[in-house]
Design an enzyme around this catalytic site. Structure first.
Site, PDB file in Angstrom:
ATOM      1  N   LYS A  82      13.201   6.193 -17.605  1.00  0.00           N
ATOM      2  CA  LYS A  82      11.900   6.860 -17.804  1.00  0.00           C
ATOM      3  C   LYS A  82      11.866   8.043 -16.830  1.00  0.00           C
ATOM      4  CE  LYS A  82       8.118   7.636 -16.708  1.00  0.00           C
ATOM      5  NZ  LYS A  82       7.699   9.040 -16.427  1.00  0.00           N
ATOM      6  N   GLU A 121      13.102   4.470  -3.370  1.00  0.00           N
ATOM      7  CA  GLU A 121      13.380   5.672  -2.570  1.00  0.00           C
ATOM      8  C   GLU A 121      12.102   6.495  -2.600  1.00  0.00           C
ATOM      9  OE1 GLU A 121      16.094   5.619  -1.088  1.00  0.00           O
ATOM     10  OE2 GLU A 121      17.636   4.720  -2.344  1.00  0.00           O
ATOM     11  N   CYS A 123      13.063  15.401  -0.893  1.00  0.00           N
ATOM     12  CA  CYS A 123      12.570  14.229  -0.163  1.00  0.00           C
ATOM     13  C   CYS A 123      13.053  14.239   1.280  1.00  0.00           C
ATOM     14  CB  CYS A 123      12.997  12.947  -0.859  1.00  0.00           C
ATOM     15  SG  CYS A 123      14.768  12.830  -1.108  1.00  0.00           S
ATOM     16  N   GLU A 168       3.195  14.381   3.561  1.00  0.00           N
ATOM     17  CA  GLU A 168       4.264  15.054   2.811  1.00  0.00           C
ATOM     18  C   GLU A 168       3.660  16.132   1.915  1.00  0.00           C
ATOM     19  OE1 GLU A 168       6.223  12.921  -0.437  1.00  0.00           O
ATOM     20  OE2 GLU A 168       8.140  13.642   0.323  1.00  0.00           O
TER      21      GLU A 168
HETATM   22  P1  NAD Z   1       5.700  10.164  -8.582  1.00  0.00           P
HETATM   23  O1  NAD Z   1       5.635   8.926  -7.773  1.00  0.00           O
HETATM   24  O2  NAD Z   1       4.426  10.814  -8.978  1.00  0.00           O
HETATM   25  O3  NAD Z   1       6.480   9.901  -9.957  1.00  0.00           O
HETATM   26  C1  NAD Z   1       7.806   9.418  -9.978  1.00  0.00           C
HETATM   27  C2  NAD Z   1       8.052   8.704 -11.298  1.00  0.00           C
HETATM   28  O4  NAD Z   1       7.234   7.544 -11.353  1.00  0.00           O
HETATM   29  C3  NAD Z   1       7.699   9.530 -12.530  1.00  0.00           C
HETATM   30  O5  NAD Z   1       8.650   9.283 -13.535  1.00  0.00           O
HETATM   31  C4  NAD Z   1       6.340   8.961 -12.922  1.00  0.00           C
HETATM   32  O6  NAD Z   1       6.046   9.112 -14.289  1.00  0.00           O
HETATM   33  C5  NAD Z   1       6.527   7.502 -12.567  1.00  0.00           C
HETATM   34  N1  NAD Z   1       5.277   6.751 -12.354  1.00  0.00           N
HETATM   35  C6  NAD Z   1       4.090   7.211 -11.876  1.00  0.00           C
HETATM   36  N2  NAD Z   1       3.183   6.205 -11.826  1.00  0.00           N
HETATM   37  C7  NAD Z   1       3.806   5.085 -12.266  1.00  0.00           C
HETATM   38  C8  NAD Z   1       3.393   3.732 -12.458  1.00  0.00           C
HETATM   39  N3  NAD Z   1       2.149   3.324 -12.163  1.00  0.00           N
HETATM   40  N4  NAD Z   1       4.291   2.846 -12.922  1.00  0.00           N
HETATM   41  C9  NAD Z   1       5.558   3.238 -13.206  1.00  0.00           C
HETATM   42  N5  NAD Z   1       6.004   4.507 -13.079  1.00  0.00           N
HETATM   43  C10 NAD Z   1       5.139   5.428 -12.596  1.00  0.00           C
HETATM   44  O7  NAD Z   1       6.640  11.161  -7.773  1.00  0.00           O
HETATM   45  P2  NAD Z   1       6.971  12.676  -8.132  1.00  0.00           P
HETATM   46  O8  NAD Z   1       5.770  13.501  -7.813  1.00  0.00           O
HETATM   47  O9  NAD Z   1       7.586  12.744  -9.484  1.00  0.00           O
HETATM   48  O10 NAD Z   1       8.149  12.982  -7.098  1.00  0.00           O
HETATM   49  C11 NAD Z   1       7.952  13.437  -5.800  1.00  0.00           C
HETATM   50  C12 NAD Z   1       8.069  12.303  -4.806  1.00  0.00           C
HETATM   51  O11 NAD Z   1       9.349  11.684  -4.908  1.00  0.00           O
HETATM   52  C13 NAD Z   1       7.963  12.759  -3.359  1.00  0.00           C
HETATM   53  O12 NAD Z   1       7.168  11.874  -2.643  1.00  0.00           O
HETATM   54  C14 NAD Z   1       9.403  12.687  -2.866  1.00  0.00           C
HETATM   55  O13 NAD Z   1       9.571  12.540  -1.471  1.00  0.00           O
HETATM   56  C15 NAD Z   1       9.906  11.522  -3.615  1.00  0.00           C
HETATM   57  N6  NAD Z   1      11.365  11.542  -3.662  1.00  0.00           N
HETATM   58  C16 NAD Z   1      12.055  10.632  -2.918  1.00  0.00           C
HETATM   59  C17 NAD Z   1      13.441  10.640  -2.909  1.00  0.00           C
HETATM   60  C18 NAD Z   1      14.212   9.651  -2.088  1.00  0.00           C
HETATM   61  O14 NAD Z   1      15.383   9.475  -2.368  1.00  0.00           O
HETATM   62  N7  NAD Z   1      13.625   8.991  -1.107  1.00  0.00           N
HETATM   63  C19 NAD Z   1      14.131  11.584  -3.687  1.00  0.00           C
HETATM   64  C20 NAD Z   1      13.393  12.497  -4.435  1.00  0.00           C
HETATM   65  C21 NAD Z   1      12.012  12.454  -4.425  1.00  0.00           C
END
Ligand code: NAD
Length: 506
Positions: free
Chosen positions: A190, A265, A299, A397
């Site tokens: 997804k 992550e 990230c 962040e």
């Molecule tokens: P997000 O949490 O908004 O979304 C990530 C994914 O989760 C998307 O596919 C979204 O549709 C899905 N999602 C959202 N709500 C959900 C739910 N209730 N149930 C299941 N799935 C759900 O994050 P984003 O804005 O897409 O990405 C940015 C974030 O990701 C930042 O906080 C960044 O630091 C983090 N990030 C972390 C790493 C790491 O390796 N630690 C790497 C890249 C990004």
């Protein structure tokens, strides 16, 4: 003054799809109920395509296909060498299409084209790495002389749910797909709703490489609908999630009912600590790159720079100068160093932090839209100095091209500042003092530390964060451990010495 390309010339790739669909059991399909959502490009913020919006029934259909492929198909039963060959073919195909992948990724996400190209090549490398790892895989065997042999029978866990963010979509998908498939799992991916374009390319890549139908399934859509249904599905054995810490908390709770394996992550607010004895020129290069590459949507960005007071003023002045010289421009232009942020919602969030920062720190570069950019999600590389540790721009962040710089006087103070946030993903330490380097590295709250280096990762090492930055580490064999069960098999070599219950005379 921020250097800029002409923002008016937007590159639109040829051959964009007419619609973005799900991919289930070897076929592209619309949502069962026909739902779709708009996908915007971040330069014009116009809708360029409609994507299928997955609902619970679409997840059910994809999980059923993955389940059938796992229970009845060849993939989990293949010899590691045979799966490895397929993974290597995937890597070959990704490499051969890196320019096209980068073009589409850059268009959909706003990432600068040169950096998107690097991400496409890294995606290929992820597949090649896990192709090698599974043929070299060994498992434990323990001998009790004359009595027992005990060995580990490693088995793929089943159907893996993979949920990914939008910041480097294709590469982050590969980071989960490669070990999941290498392990013999079948998957439902997804991808993030802001950036569904590159994920749809996996389907043809996998088909051409010889991945059997049903092994890879893709459902697009929103997190609260498609993502939520995947997390709660009782036939999904594990969830590998990358995204925000708050989303991770929701998913963590939602996995409880079906007791799923989880790998998380999450977010970061990583410190880059520059001591006066460091190679300042190298530290400057790395800390500028560390927060402004990938548009700051990274990230592991070193988004808090802690600088020893004796070099502080000079460092801040030089840092601000470099930030002002960064080339902001059309993501497709190879000269562009910072492109357009992914989506207007995210742009608004980053801009709101910049406004907050103006009352929390001393603005020394950027601070808003770059001159001449009337449309698109462009943000000038922004630098705040003298930021106090309780400031929101120090604690939270931002995930954009914004950095907070703070002075320190002693090692103890630097460590307290570095550790004084809820996150613990990465840390970058700049010093030429050997003892300080190791003592500081070992004491800092971070899953990953780079000493005198920017973020260059060896794929064999653990990847992940501590505190609010994550749960569980993937990377190298740890990823294989996550996607497999290690069943212990105990064999008696001699007589079975069982206490003889039920043999006493009454
Ligand atoms: P997000 O949490 O908004 O979304 C990530 C994914 O989760 C998307 O596919 C979204 O549709 C899905 N999602 C959202 N709500 C959900 C739910 N209730 N149930 C299941 N799935 C759900 O994050 P984003 O804005 O897409 O990405 C940015 C974030 O990701 C930042 O906080 C960044 O630091 C983090 N990030 C972390 C790493 C790491 O390796 N630690 C790497 C890249 C990004």
């Amino acid at each position: 003054m921020t250097i800029q390309q002409s923002p008016s010339i937007q590159h639109i790739p040829e051959g964009l799809p007419e619609k973005i669909q799900h991919y289930v059991d070897g076929e592209f399909v619309d949502s069962i109920g026909g739902a779709t959502f708009d996908v915007l490009d971040p330069v014009s913020n116009q809708t360029y395509v409609q994507a299928a919006a997955g609902q619970r029934e679409d997840i059910d259909r994809a999980v059923a296909a993955a389940r059938k492929a796992f229970d009845e198909g060849p993939w989990p039963r293949m010899l590691p060498r045979a799966r490895s060959r397929v993974l290597n073919r995937i890597a070959d195909i990704v490499e051969s299409r890196d320019a096209r992948l980068a073009e589409l990724e850059s268009f959909d996400s706003g990432l600068p084209i040169t950096q998107a190209l690097g991400q496409a090549q890294r995606a290929a490398e992820n597949f090649r790495f896990f192709a090698d790892l599974i043929v070299a895989q060994t498992d434990d065997t323990y001998k009790v002389p004359g009595r027992q042999v005990n060995y580990v029978n490693r088995k793929p866990k089943g159907v893996a749910g993979l949920i990914t963010p939008w910041n480097t979509p294709f590469m982050l998908e590969s980071w989960k797909l490669a070990p999941a498939l290498a392990s013999g799992c079948t998957v439902v991916l997804k991808p993030a709703e802001f950036t569904p374009l590159s994920a749809s390319l996996w389907a043809d890549i996998f088909r051409e490489a010889g991945v059997p139908d049903g092994v890879f399934n893709l459902v697009n859509g929103f997190g609260e609908e498609a993502g939520d249904a995947l997390v709660k599905h009782e036939d999904v054995q594990l969830i590998s999630f990358t995204g925000e810490s708050s989303t991770g908390q929701t998913i963590f709770a939602n996995c409880a009912a079906t007791l799923k394996g989880m790998s998380m992550e999450l977010g970061g607010k990583s410190p880059a600590v520059v001591f006066a004895d460091a190679d300042i020129e190298a530290a400057l290069d790395a800390t500028v790159f560390g927060v402004f590459s990938l548009n700051g949507e990274r990230c592991t960005a070193g988004s808090r720079i802690l600088v020893e007071r004796s070099i502080y003023d000079d460092f801040v002045a030089r840092y601000a100068e470099r930030a002002k010289n960064i080339v902001v421009g059309d993501p497709h232009d190879p000269k562009t160093e910072v492109g357009a942020l992914v989506h207007p919602e995210h742009y608004d969030k980053v801009m709101s932090y910049i406004e907050i920062g103006k009352s929390e720190g001393r603005l020394v570069a950027g601070g808003g839209r770059p001159d001449g950019f009337d449309t698109g999600n462009y943000v000038a590389p922004t630098v705040f100095a003298d930021v106090k540790p309780d400031a929101r721009i120090f604690q939270e962040e931002i995930f954009g091209p914004v950095v907070a710089i703070t002075p320190f006087d002693t090692d103890e103070e630097a460590l307290a500042l570095a550790n004084g946030v809820k996150y613990g993903l990465a840390a970058y330490i700049w010093t030429n003092n050997l003892k300080r380097a190791h003592n500081f590295s070992q004491a800092v709250d971070a899953g990953m530390v780079w000493l005198n280096s920017n973020n260059v990762r060896d794929l064999r090492t653990p990847f992940g964060g501590v505190k609010a930055s994550g749960l569980g580490h993937e990377g190298g064999y740890r990823s294989i451990d996550f996607y497999t069960d290690q069943q212990a098999v105990h064999i008696t070599l001699n007589e079975a010495h069982s206490p003889r219950f039920g043999t006493q005379s009454k």
